[in-house]
Design a protein around this motif. Structure first.
Motif, PDB file in Angstrom:
ATOM      1  N   GLN A   1       0.943  -1.211   0.314  1.00  0.00           N
ATOM      2  CA  GLN A   1      -0.196  -0.028   0.084  1.00  0.00           C
ATOM      3  C   GLN A   1       0.816   1.586  -0.273  1.00  0.00           C
ATOM      4  O   GLN A   1       1.738   1.513   0.139  1.00  0.00           O
ATOM      5  CB  GLN A   1      -0.669   0.125   1.123  1.00  0.00           C
ATOM      6  N   SER A   2       0.597   2.574  -0.674  1.00  0.00           N
ATOM      7  CA  SER A   2       1.499   3.430  -0.826  1.00  0.00           C
ATOM      8  C   SER A   2       0.615   4.493  -1.213  1.00  0.00           C
ATOM      9  O   SER A   2      -0.740   4.563  -1.314  1.00  0.00           O
ATOM     10  CB  SER A   2       2.209   3.661  -1.777  1.00  0.00           C
ATOM     11  N   LEU A   3       0.797   5.708  -0.952  1.00  0.00           N
ATOM     12  CA  LEU A   3       0.027   7.238  -1.511  1.00  0.00           C
ATOM     13  C   LEU A   3      -0.406   6.735  -2.281  1.00  0.00           C
ATOM     14  O   LEU A   3      -1.959   7.821  -2.876  1.00  0.00           O
ATOM     15  CB  LEU A   3       0.760   8.537  -1.346  1.00  0.00           C
ATOM     16  N   MET A   4      -0.409   6.468  -3.549  1.00  0.00           N
ATOM     17  CA  MET A   4      -0.395   6.186  -4.662  1.00  0.00           C
ATOM     18  C   MET A   4      -1.869   5.148  -5.170  1.00  0.00           C
ATOM     19  O   MET A   4      -2.315   4.827  -5.913  1.00  0.00           O
ATOM     20  CB  MET A   4       0.355   5.893  -6.078  1.00  0.00           C
ATOM     21  N   GLY A   5      -1.776   4.380  -3.425  1.00  0.00           N
ATOM     22  CA  GLY A   5      -2.615   3.140  -3.672  1.00  0.00           C
ATOM     23  C   GLY A   5      -2.241   1.954  -3.482  1.00  0.00           C
ATOM     24  O   GLY A   5      -0.863   1.919  -2.701  1.00  0.00           O
ATOM     25  N   GLY A   6      -2.804   0.606  -3.772  1.00  0.00           N
ATOM     26  CA  GLY A   6      -2.148  -0.735  -3.755  1.00  0.00           C
ATOM     27  C   GLY A   6      -2.101  -1.828  -4.727  1.00  0.00           C
ATOM     28  O   GLY A   6      -2.394  -0.917  -5.522  1.00  0.00           O
ATOM     29  N   GLY A   7      -1.317  -2.528  -4.312  1.00  0.00           N
ATOM     30  CA  GLY A   7      -1.612  -3.547  -5.127  1.00  0.00           C
ATOM     31  C   GLY A   7      -0.416  -4.505  -5.113  1.00  0.00           C
ATOM     32  O   GLY A   7      -0.135  -4.792  -4.201  1.00  0.00           O
ATOM     33  N   PHE A   8      -1.104  -6.275  -5.646  1.00  0.00           N
ATOM     34  CA  PHE A   8      -0.204  -7.184  -5.097  1.00  0.00           C
ATOM     35  C   PHE A   8       1.149  -7.065  -6.387  1.00  0.00           C
ATOM     36  O   PHE A   8       1.361  -6.380  -7.224  1.00  0.00           O
ATOM     37  CB  PHE A   8      -0.548  -8.101  -6.074  1.00  0.00           C
TER      38      PHE A   8
END
Length: 120
Positions: A84-91
């Motif tokens: 998870q980051s400020l730009m969103g999350g992803g696998f």
């Protein structure tokens, strides 16, 4: 013995959340490899209710994960995480068998399998 695929706790939490939102509780998480992408192979993650005879069943963090025996050799030692980051999350998928990947980061190839290159 190394498990085919390792799901981190963060990835498992995200998968469980997705299962709840998509009414997929009780499903398996299928991890696989498909032909395509500019390097030849792409990862596939999805939910299924069907288990096939050639599937390896893994249980991690309360999830049942299926990997076909055909894809098992390509995926051995693969780690799936969720960031998870400020730009969103992803696998994120880290595969020690991948020897090359494309610039867009969605496809790869291994020493023994190049796949069928397509569009990114």
């Amino acid at each position: 013995m190394t498990q085919t695929v390792e799901l981190t706790e963060a990835a498992a939490y995200q998968v469980k959340d997705m299962m709840r939102h998509n009414e997929e509780e009780g499903s398996y998480l299928r991890v696989g490899v498909n032909g395509g992408g500019c390097s030849g192979l792409t990862y596939g993650l999805g939910f299924t209710k069907e288990r096939h005879e050639e599937d390896e069943l893994l249980e991690q963090h309360g999830l049942q994960i299926l990997v076909s025996k055909e894809d098992g050799g390509i995926l051995t030692g693969t780690k799936i995480d969720y960031k998870q980051s400020l730009m969103g999350g992803g696998f994120t998928i880290t595969n020690p068998n991948a020897i090359a990947s494309c610039g867009c980061g969605t496809s790869f190839r291994t020493k023994t399998k190049a796949g069928t290159p397509g569009d990114c």
